[in-house]
Design a protein around this motif. Structure first.
Motif, mmCIF file in Angstrom:
data_model
loop_
_atom_site.group_PDB
_atom_site.id
_atom_site.type_symbol
_atom_site.label_atom_id
_atom_site.label_comp_id
_atom_site.label_asym_id
_atom_site.label_seq_id
_atom_site.Cartn_x
_atom_site.Cartn_y
_atom_site.Cartn_z
ATOM 1 N N ILE A 1 0.849 -1.182 0.000
ATOM 2 C CA ILE A 1 0.000 0.000 0.000
ATOM 3 C C ILE A 1 0.891 1.240 0.000
ATOM 4 N N HIS A 2 0.671 2.102 -0.965
ATOM 5 C CA HIS A 2 1.385 3.382 -0.970
ATOM 6 C C HIS A 2 0.570 4.457 -0.269
ATOM 7 N N GLU A 3 -0.727 4.445 -0.499
ATOM 8 C CA GLU A 3 -1.588 5.470 0.088
ATOM 9 C C GLU A 3 -3.021 4.942 0.167
ATOM 10 N N ILE A 4 -3.680 5.190 1.278
ATOM 11 C CA ILE A 4 -5.104 4.876 1.404
ATOM 12 C C ILE A 4 -5.888 6.078 0.897
ATOM 13 N N GLU A 5 -6.682 5.848 -0.131
ATOM 14 C CA GLU A 5 -7.459 6.949 -0.709
ATOM 15 C C GLU A 5 -8.706 7.235 0.125
ATOM 16 N N PHE A 6 -9.507 6.179 0.374
ATOM 17 C CA PHE A 6 -10.665 6.333 1.248
ATOM 18 C C PHE A 6 -11.061 4.962 1.777
ATOM 19 N N ALA A 7 -11.849 4.962 2.831
ATOM 20 C CA ALA A 7 -12.367 3.714 3.388
ATOM 21 C C ALA A 7 -13.762 3.968 3.932
ATOM 22 N N GLU A 8 -14.640 2.974 3.776
ATOM 23 C CA GLU A 8 -16.030 3.073 4.237
ATOM 24 C C GLU A 8 -16.350 1.857 5.095
ATOM 25 N N TRP A 9 -17.118 2.085 6.153
ATOM 26 C CA TRP A 9 -17.367 1.027 7.124
ATOM 27 C C TRP A 9 -18.833 0.604 7.129
ATOM 28 N N GLY A 10 -19.033 -0.719 7.039
ATOM 29 C CA GLY A 10 -20.358 -1.290 7.212
ATOM 30 C C GLY A 10 -21.336 -0.950 6.104
ATOM 31 N N PHE B 1 -3.961 3.207 -3.284
ATOM 32 C CA PHE B 1 -2.989 3.281 -4.359
ATOM 33 C C PHE B 1 -1.843 2.350 -3.983
ATOM 34 N N LEU B 2 -1.526 1.425 -4.897
ATOM 35 C CA LEU B 2 -0.514 0.412 -4.629
ATOM 36 C C LEU B 2 0.751 0.679 -5.433
ATOM 37 N N LYS B 3 1.800 -0.047 -5.073
ATOM 38 C CA LYS B 3 3.042 -0.055 -5.836
ATOM 39 C C LYS B 3 3.698 -1.414 -5.639
ATOM 40 N N PRO B 4 4.591 -1.824 -6.549
ATOM 41 C CA PRO B 4 5.314 -3.080 -6.336
ATOM 42 C C PRO B 4 6.131 -3.016 -5.059
ATOM 43 N N LEU B 5 6.332 -4.170 -4.479
ATOM 44 C CA LEU B 5 7.092 -4.249 -3.238
ATOM 45 C C LEU B 5 8.584 -4.185 -3.524
ATOM 46 N N SER B 6 9.304 -3.415 -2.731
ATOM 47 C CA SER B 6 10.761 -3.327 -2.866
ATOM 48 C C SER B 6 11.401 -4.399 -2.000
ATOM 49 N N ALA B 7 11.478 -5.591 -2.545
ATOM 50 C CA ALA B 7 12.060 -6.728 -1.834
ATOM 51 C C ALA B 7 12.742 -7.633 -2.852
ATOM 52 N N THR B 8 13.469 -8.607 -2.375
ATOM 53 C CA THR B 8 14.208 -9.504 -3.262
ATOM 54 C C THR B 8 14.069 -10.939 -2.777
ATOM 55 N N GLU B 9 13.773 -11.841 -3.703
ATOM 56 C CA GLU B 9 13.718 -13.269 -3.363
ATOM 57 C C GLU B 9 14.041 -14.081 -4.611
ATOM 58 N N TYR B 10 15.250 -14.582 -4.648
ATOM 59 C CA TYR B 10 15.675 -15.436 -5.754
ATOM 60 C C TYR B 10 15.529 -16.907 -5.365
#
Length: 216
Positions: A67-76, A124-133
């Motif tokens: 998650i890069h940023e939460i734009e909005f959220a609604e409950w119930g 708003f999402l983005k790829p994860l900055s991690a490494t796994e070979y």
């Protein structure tokens, strides 16, 4: 959730301009270019409806993204608006109906005050900055985190190619190093980022331009 594809899908747009750069380096740098693209353009929006059942965290995105940023959220069912806040600002001892939503790790959120229930959340999402070979025995040099949404290739391929070339051509002391061309591609990439950001903001159905929640 869009279909995720390898960043190697971008190689035909990149390799002709840096033919001696190994594919695995190009694929990784393409992901890093995609991360910056997502941060600047807000091009990868993910909307999900799920049930919050765990006080600690509720996963809302796959483990190859963050998650890069939460734009909005609604409950119930009443769709009460929740305010995105930093995790460090919430208090675990308060009770009542949720008023806040927060990111607790790259993939998960929780609400405060905590209550089990349904949440609809846009991020708003983005790829994860991690490494796994090594997860693919047939291709041990394949990093499983080198994936992007399929529409990035078809719609934003030239933008990501420019960003990738700016990165790989600026790697020092390599056969493919070319600082002048790297700078040229960097300027192209920055211009395309600005264009994409403006286009995405206009496309949010008259929603106000806002930045509420900083990346975890």
């Amino acid at each position: 959730m869009p279909t995720m594809v390898s960043t190697r899908e971008l190689l035909p747009l990149i390799a002709p301009f840096a033919p001696t750069c190994p594919d695995f380096i190009t694929a990784q740098q393409a992901r890093f270019a995609a991360i910056e693209f997502c941060e600047r353009s807000r091009a990868w929006r993910h909307v999900v409806t799920t049930t919050v059942t765990d006080r600690e965290m509720t996963p809302v995105v796959p483990d190859t993204a963050t998650i890069h940023e939460i734009e909005f959220a609604e409950w119930g069912e009443s769709r009460d608006k929740l305010t995105p806040v930093q995790f460090s600002t919430i208090k675990g001892d308060i009770e009542g109906r949720p008023h806040y939503v927060t990111q607790v790790n790259p993939h998960a959120i929780t609400v405060s005050p905590f209550e089990e229930g349904e949440i609809r959340i846009s991020m708003f999402l983005k790829p994860l900055s991690a490494t796994e070979y090594g997860s693919d025995p047939a291709n041990p040099l394949e990093d499983r985190f080198n994936v992007i949404p399929d529409f990035f290739v078809s719609i934003h391929g030239s933008t990501l190619a420019a960003g990738t070339l700016a990165r790989i051509l600026s790697i020092p002391d390599e056969p493919w190093t070319n600082p002048q061309e790297a700078q040229r591609y960097w300027m192209i990439f920055q211009d395309k980022l600005n264009q994409s950001f403006r286009a995405n903001m206009r496309g949010q159905q008259r929603a106000p331009i806002r930045t509420r929640f900083k990346d975890f």
